[in-house]
Design a protein around this motif. Structure first.
Motif, mmCIF file in Angstrom:
data_model
loop_
_atom_site.group_PDB
_atom_site.id
_atom_site.type_symbol
_atom_site.label_atom_id
_atom_site.label_comp_id
_atom_site.label_asym_id
_atom_site.label_seq_id
_atom_site.Cartn_x
_atom_site.Cartn_y
_atom_site.Cartn_z
ATOM 1 N N TRP A 369 32.612 40.747 37.389
ATOM 2 C CA TRP A 369 33.680 39.964 36.760
ATOM 3 C C TRP A 369 34.989 40.737 36.813
ATOM 4 C CZ3 TRP A 369 33.140 35.386 33.444
ATOM 5 C CH2 TRP A 369 31.843 34.869 33.423
ATOM 6 N N VAL A 370 36.091 40.005 37.023
ATOM 7 C CA VAL A 370 37.443 40.571 36.935
ATOM 8 C C VAL A 370 38.274 39.642 36.058
ATOM 9 C CG1 VAL A 370 39.539 41.225 38.177
ATOM 10 C CG2 VAL A 370 37.292 41.656 39.217
ATOM 11 N N TRP A 377 39.398 35.948 37.119
ATOM 12 C CA TRP A 377 39.663 35.881 38.554
ATOM 13 C C TRP A 377 38.374 35.958 39.370
ATOM 14 C CZ3 TRP A 377 44.249 35.348 41.320
ATOM 15 C CH2 TRP A 377 45.412 35.273 40.535
ATOM 16 N N MET A 378 37.373 36.646 38.836
ATOM 17 C CA MET A 378 36.089 36.747 39.515
ATOM 18 C C MET A 378 34.980 36.585 38.491
ATOM 19 S SD MET A 378 34.333 39.985 41.552
ATOM 20 C CE MET A 378 35.532 40.047 42.871
ATOM 21 N N GLU A 379 33.967 35.800 38.834
ATOM 22 C CA GLU A 379 32.804 35.627 37.971
ATOM 23 C C GLU A 379 31.547 35.718 38.831
ATOM 24 O OE1 GLU A 379 33.050 32.033 35.731
ATOM 25 O OE2 GLU A 379 35.088 32.444 34.985
ATOM 26 N N ASN A 380 30.634 36.578 38.408
ATOM 27 C CA ASN A 380 29.379 36.757 39.133
ATOM 28 C C ASN A 380 29.605 37.028 40.617
ATOM 29 O OD1 ASN A 380 27.781 36.213 36.770
ATOM 30 N ND2 ASN A 380 28.290 34.041 37.043
ATOM 31 N N GLY A 381 30.627 37.849 40.875
ATOM 32 C CA GLY A 381 30.910 38.268 42.239
ATOM 33 C C GLY A 381 31.667 37.273 43.084
ATOM 34 N N GLU A 382 32.022 36.111 42.532
ATOM 35 C CA GLU A 382 32.740 35.080 43.275
ATOM 36 C C GLU A 382 34.126 34.875 42.690
ATOM 37 O OE1 GLU A 382 31.684 33.586 46.010
ATOM 38 O OE2 GLU A 382 29.766 34.666 45.967
#
Length: 390
Positions: A369-370, A377-382
């Motif tokens: 996560w970012v 901006w990012m969840e579970n690597g996506e």
């Protein structure tokens, strides 16, 4: 992700280890940190179960060519501007942009506008005025007024010394540049550091020591980068790093082949720490979107690569995996330390009142996560949020 967010059961590194905590985010800020927090009543709140994950501050990359760089081998070797997805994939929530070799066809104005574009899209961005050249190219005509008037400008750099591509500044010119940066920093409430590009020439730090000896400037006014360019400069950096902040370049992923005579960040960190350099004086940056040229013995370019922003997180994780530093210490070099050195308010820490720039990683440090300013901006690597033109 917006509004209220409650992250539960995270193993928090602030960067120091705080243990398992819940963290409440609202208005882009961290509002509460406790062993157990109740979900707010009567308002919408997203719950993230971070059980088994590490919560860390977003990375601060203090040296990225956000508006492009290069050109050492002619027009075809100019590098492109950074894309937000490159920063997000590397866990970078705050970036400091700079010009490099090319302070002629590229401008401080375009650099500032790129920083404004990054800010408008939800990440944090600052820049250095100037470039390799001395006198430094500026936006307002003076280094000091750039710092005083332009919100995004925090210092001058990357000013090149000990490099065939530099303008070979004299000690007097370096002192004047540092003085202008100091005054501008005072007027603008900025760090006002001189960020120095270190080249391959012998005795690379001599000009810094001479400038301090011949003036009343503290050595901490100078902030050199690329100290792992080769084995000799790294050896000299052990002594300089006991006096002022120094910066390791992490331009390539630890799994990729090196380019030139560089020392890998994991080995550079080991030598600096073993040599007695205080950890507070060490930072690491990616040189993202910068040109990484290779020259022959006659100084002709024979090839080039492009620095990748994601190399910063990859090398930080490698330093941990190789047992050079524990996570809480490795994180300092890419979060708390650059925030302090560059005087970036509310950055680099997980603390009440700090900006909600956060990373969640699995136990093996793979990034999942970012979050930047409370926005996902990012969840579970996506990637779930995109910048313009992606």
């Amino acid at each position: 992700m917006s509004g209220l967010i409650l992250i539960r059961n995270a193993d928090v590194y602030a960067p120091e280890a705080l243990g398992r905590k819940d963290v409440l985010i609202a208005g882009g800020k961290i509002q509460a940190i406790a062993s157990s927090l109740e979900e707010p009543v009567g308002v919408e709140c997203r719950i993230i179960d971070a059980d088994g994950m590490k919560l860390m501050p977003g990375l601060i990359d203090g040296h990225v060519h956000i508006a492009g760089a290069g050109g050492d081998g002619g027009p075809a070797t100019r590098t492109p501007e950074v894309q937000l997805k490159q920063l997000v994939r590397g866990g970078i929530t705050t970036v400091i942009g700079c010009l490099g070799t090319d302070g002629i066809t590229r401008s401080v104005g375009s650099l500032v506008m790129k920083a404004k574009a990054i800010r408008a899209q939800g990440l944090s961005a600052y820049v250095y005025t100037g470039s390799y050249q001395v006198p430094a190219p500026t936006l307002t005509g003076e280094v000091s007024s750039d710092l005083a008037y332009i919100e995004e400008i925090v210092g001058v750099g990357e000013t090149a010394v000990a490099d065939r591509r530099s303008s070979s500044p004299t000690v007097e010119e370096l002192i004047k540049l540092a003085k202008a940066t100091l005054v501008g920093g005072l007027l603008g409430g900025k760090a006002g550091v001189v960020h120095l590009h270190m080249g391959d020439s012998d005795n690379p730090f001599a000009l810094i020591y001479e400038a301090v000896e011949k003036s009343d400037l503290p050595i901490t006014r100078f902030y050199p980068t690329h100290v792992n360019r080769n084995s000799q400069i790294l050896k000299d950096a052990v002594e300089l790093g006991k006096l002022t902040a120094i910066d390791i370049t992490a331009a390539v992923d630890p799994m990729e082949p090196l380019w030139g005579k560089e020392i890998r960040p994991v080995e550079a960190m080991r030598q600096l720490v073993d040599g007695g350099v205080p950890l507070d004086n060490i930072t690491m940056t990616s040189d993202g979107c910068g040109s990484l040229p290779e020259f022959d013995e006659n100084g002709h370019i024979i090839g080039a690569k492009i620095g990748e922003p994601s190399a910063l997180y990859a090398n930080m994780a490698d330093i941990v995996r190789q047992d050079v530093l524990p996570l809480e210490k490795a994180l300092k070099t890419v979060t708390e330390n650059p925030a302090r050195i560059l005087r970036l308010k509310d950055k680099g820490r997980i603390a009440i009142g700090a900006d909600a720039d956060l990373l969640l990683a699995h136990d093996n440090l793979s990034l999942s996560w970012v979050v930047a300013a409370g926005q996902s901006w990012m969840e579970n690597g996506e990637q779930v949020r995109k910048g313009s033109f992606e």
